[in-house]
Design a protein around this motif. Structure first.
Motif, mmCIF file in Angstrom:
data_model
loop_
_atom_site.group_PDB
_atom_site.id
_atom_site.type_symbol
_atom_site.label_atom_id
_atom_site.label_comp_id
_atom_site.label_asym_id
_atom_site.label_seq_id
_atom_site.Cartn_x
_atom_site.Cartn_y
_atom_site.Cartn_z
ATOM 1 N N ARG A 104 -61.711 -14.895 32.429
ATOM 2 C CA ARG A 104 -61.935 -15.654 31.244
ATOM 3 C C ARG A 104 -62.021 -17.150 31.492
ATOM 4 O O ARG A 104 -61.440 -18.011 30.823
ATOM 5 C CB ARG A 104 -60.780 -15.528 30.271
ATOM 6 N N GLY A 105 -63.011 -17.494 32.412
ATOM 7 C CA GLY A 105 -63.403 -18.682 32.661
ATOM 8 C C GLY A 105 -62.430 -19.844 33.249
ATOM 9 O O GLY A 105 -62.712 -21.056 33.348
ATOM 10 N N LYS A 106 -61.412 -19.120 33.929
ATOM 11 C CA LYS A 106 -60.693 -19.970 34.714
ATOM 12 C C LYS A 106 -61.219 -20.362 36.146
ATOM 13 O O LYS A 106 -61.750 -19.276 36.735
ATOM 14 C CB LYS A 106 -59.301 -19.310 35.099
ATOM 15 N N ILE A 107 -60.997 -21.504 36.463
ATOM 16 C CA ILE A 107 -61.548 -21.829 37.815
ATOM 17 C C ILE A 107 -60.756 -21.469 38.841
ATOM 18 O O ILE A 107 -59.301 -21.857 38.702
ATOM 19 C CB ILE A 107 -61.916 -23.548 37.892
ATOM 20 N N ARG A 108 -60.908 -20.685 39.867
ATOM 21 C CA ARG A 108 -60.143 -20.302 41.147
ATOM 22 C C ARG A 108 -60.784 -20.812 42.194
ATOM 23 O O ARG A 108 -61.915 -20.835 42.182
ATOM 24 C CB ARG A 108 -60.187 -18.717 41.116
ATOM 25 N N ASP A 109 -60.005 -21.130 43.186
ATOM 26 C CA ASP A 109 -60.071 -21.902 44.367
ATOM 27 C C ASP A 109 -60.597 -20.669 45.378
ATOM 28 O O ASP A 109 -59.541 -20.167 45.814
ATOM 29 C CB ASP A 109 -59.001 -22.756 44.768
ATOM 30 N N PHE A 110 -61.843 -20.462 45.686
ATOM 31 C CA PHE A 110 -62.140 -19.542 46.845
ATOM 32 C C PHE A 110 -62.526 -20.457 48.077
ATOM 33 O O PHE A 110 -63.182 -19.712 48.857
ATOM 34 C CB PHE A 110 -63.284 -18.645 46.140
ATOM 35 N N SER A 111 -62.249 -21.469 47.960
ATOM 36 C CA SER A 111 -62.814 -22.394 49.074
ATOM 37 C C SER A 111 -62.459 -21.696 50.522
ATOM 38 O O SER A 111 -63.160 -21.847 51.487
ATOM 39 C CB SER A 111 -62.504 -23.810 49.030
ATOM 40 N N THR A 112 -61.537 -21.265 50.614
ATOM 41 C CA THR A 112 -61.072 -20.863 51.999
ATOM 42 C C THR A 112 -61.488 -19.229 52.352
ATOM 43 O O THR A 112 -61.769 -18.837 53.192
ATOM 44 C CB THR A 112 -59.497 -20.473 52.058
ATOM 45 N N LEU A 113 -62.106 -18.625 51.230
ATOM 46 C CA LEU A 113 -62.659 -17.214 51.288
ATOM 47 C C LEU A 113 -61.469 -16.333 52.036
ATOM 48 O O LEU A 113 -61.907 -15.216 52.484
ATOM 49 C CB LEU A 113 -63.873 -17.255 52.293
ATOM 50 N N GLY A 114 -60.278 -16.664 51.941
ATOM 51 C CA GLY A 114 -59.376 -15.891 52.317
ATOM 52 C C GLY A 114 -59.049 -15.792 53.708
ATOM 53 O O GLY A 114 -58.248 -15.018 54.296
ATOM 54 N N LEU A 115 -59.596 -16.888 54.478
ATOM 55 C CA LEU A 115 -59.642 -17.045 55.855
ATOM 56 C C LEU A 115 -58.402 -17.935 56.290
ATOM 57 O O LEU A 115 -58.297 -19.177 55.508
ATOM 58 C CB LEU A 115 -60.902 -17.385 56.419
ATOM 59 N N SER A 116 -57.812 -17.867 57.415
ATOM 60 C CA SER A 116 -56.601 -18.713 57.821
ATOM 61 C C SER A 116 -57.581 -19.859 58.656
ATOM 62 O O SER A 116 -58.750 -19.847 58.726
ATOM 63 C CB SER A 116 -55.815 -18.189 58.768
ATOM 64 N N ARG A 117 -56.843 -20.807 58.724
ATOM 65 C CA ARG A 117 -57.298 -22.162 59.415
ATOM 66 C C ARG A 117 -58.125 -21.726 60.629
ATOM 67 O O ARG A 117 -59.074 -22.075 61.048
ATOM 68 C CB ARG A 117 -56.444 -23.144 59.538
ATOM 69 N N SER A 118 -57.218 -20.803 61.496
ATOM 70 C CA SER A 118 -57.728 -20.433 62.756
ATOM 71 C C SER A 118 -58.944 -19.767 62.617
ATOM 72 O O SER A 118 -59.935 -19.671 63.414
ATOM 73 C CB SER A 118 -56.683 -19.872 63.695
ATOM 74 N N GLN A 119 -59.109 -18.748 61.615
ATOM 75 C CA GLN A 119 -60.248 -17.863 61.377
ATOM 76 C C GLN A 119 -61.408 -18.623 61.063
ATOM 77 O O GLN A 119 -62.614 -18.641 61.323
ATOM 78 C CB GLN A 119 -59.764 -16.557 60.197
ATOM 79 N N GLN A 120 -61.200 -19.779 60.126
ATOM 80 C CA GLN A 120 -62.376 -20.678 59.829
ATOM 81 C C GLN A 120 -63.093 -21.322 61.099
ATOM 82 O O GLN A 120 -64.100 -21.438 61.376
ATOM 83 C CB GLN A 120 -61.860 -21.816 59.043
ATOM 84 N N TRP A 121 -61.949 -21.747 62.099
ATOM 85 C CA TRP A 121 -62.543 -22.354 63.120
ATOM 86 C C TRP A 121 -63.174 -21.462 64.011
ATOM 87 O O TRP A 121 -64.201 -21.703 64.883
ATOM 88 C CB TRP A 121 -61.429 -23.089 64.047
ATOM 89 N N GLU A 122 -62.662 -20.321 63.948
ATOM 90 C CA GLU A 122 -63.291 -19.135 64.931
ATOM 91 C C GLU A 122 -64.783 -19.074 64.282
ATOM 92 O O GLU A 122 -65.781 -18.783 65.381
ATOM 93 C CB GLU A 122 -62.522 -18.047 64.737
ATOM 94 N N LEU A 123 -64.922 -19.002 63.102
ATOM 95 C CA LEU A 123 -66.297 -18.666 62.660
ATOM 96 C C LEU A 123 -67.329 -20.023 63.109
ATOM 97 O O LEU A 123 -68.307 -20.033 63.256
ATOM 98 C CB LEU A 123 -66.298 -18.789 61.057
#
Ligand SMILES: Cc1cc2nc3c(=O)[nH]c(=O)nc-3n(C[C@H](O)[C@H](O)[C@H](O)COP(=O)(O)OP(=O)(O)OC[C@H]3O[C@@H](n4cnc5c(N)ncnc54)[C@H](O)[C@@H]3O)c2cc1C
Length: 141
Positions: A104-123
């Motif tokens: 219902r229009g609530k802003i949700r933070d999807f900025s990490t896409l569910g990835l941990s910091r180390s997974q983000q670095w891996e990508l």
């Protein structure tokens, strides 16, 4: 076929690079609305609406290439759509308060896409690899 940006781009390249006269090109669209996914509607009194905000990225090489060779409609002769785009952006810069809405229009933070910091670095490390380094490597690896 299609009045979306792909059809318009095809017409542009036929004119600029193929030397075809604009009057010899007919754009057909199955819908009553022009512009495909870039459709817009409205008027100055009631306001305008487009289906999506348009975020233009620095890596849209073909788009900038086209824009720089199209005369801007509302600027003096010699000014391109690219100039117009820069002027609009400088004077009315926009930003998104939210990329995705949820529940219902609530802003949700999807900025990490569910990835941990180390997974983000891996990508990021993967994206920075040269093509040769990725030859013969499977998706699982
Ligand atoms: C809400 C939303 C937000 C978006 N935000 C962004 C953004 O911020 N940045 C970005 O870069 N992209 C964004 N996009 C994506 C971008 O708009 C599309 O990728 C792009 O417009 C697709 O262009 P296209 O010409 O390939 O297809 P379309 O725009 O879909 O055009 C295809 C056209 O062909 C017509 N057609 C189909 N079949 C036939 C037929 N048989 N005969 C005649 N006509 C036919 C259709 O009616 C349509 O008009 C967004 C899209 C949406 C929907």
């Amino acid at each position: 076929i299609g009045s979306g940006i792909a059809g318009l781009a095809a017409a542009f390249y036929m004119i600029r690079d193929g030397g075809m006269a604009g009057k010899d090109i007919t754009i057909l669209d199955a819908m009553q609305i022009e512009g495909g996914s870039l459709d817009g509607a409205g008027n100055p009194e009631d306001g305008y609406i487009i289906r999506g905000g348009r975020e233009m990225n620095w890596n849209y090489d073909n788009l900038w290439d086209m824009f720089q060779d199209i005369q801007a409609l509302e600027l003096p002769e010699g000014y391109s759509v690219l100039d117009e785009y820069r002027l609009v952006n400088d004077n009315d810069s926009n930003f998104s308060k939210a990329r995705l809405m949820h529940e219902r229009g609530k802003i949700r933070d999807f900025s990490t896409l569910g990835l941990s910091r180390s997974q983000q670095w891996e990508l990021i490390r993967l994206m920075l690899k040269r093509k040769e380094d990725l030859d013969d490597i499977t998706i699982e690896q």
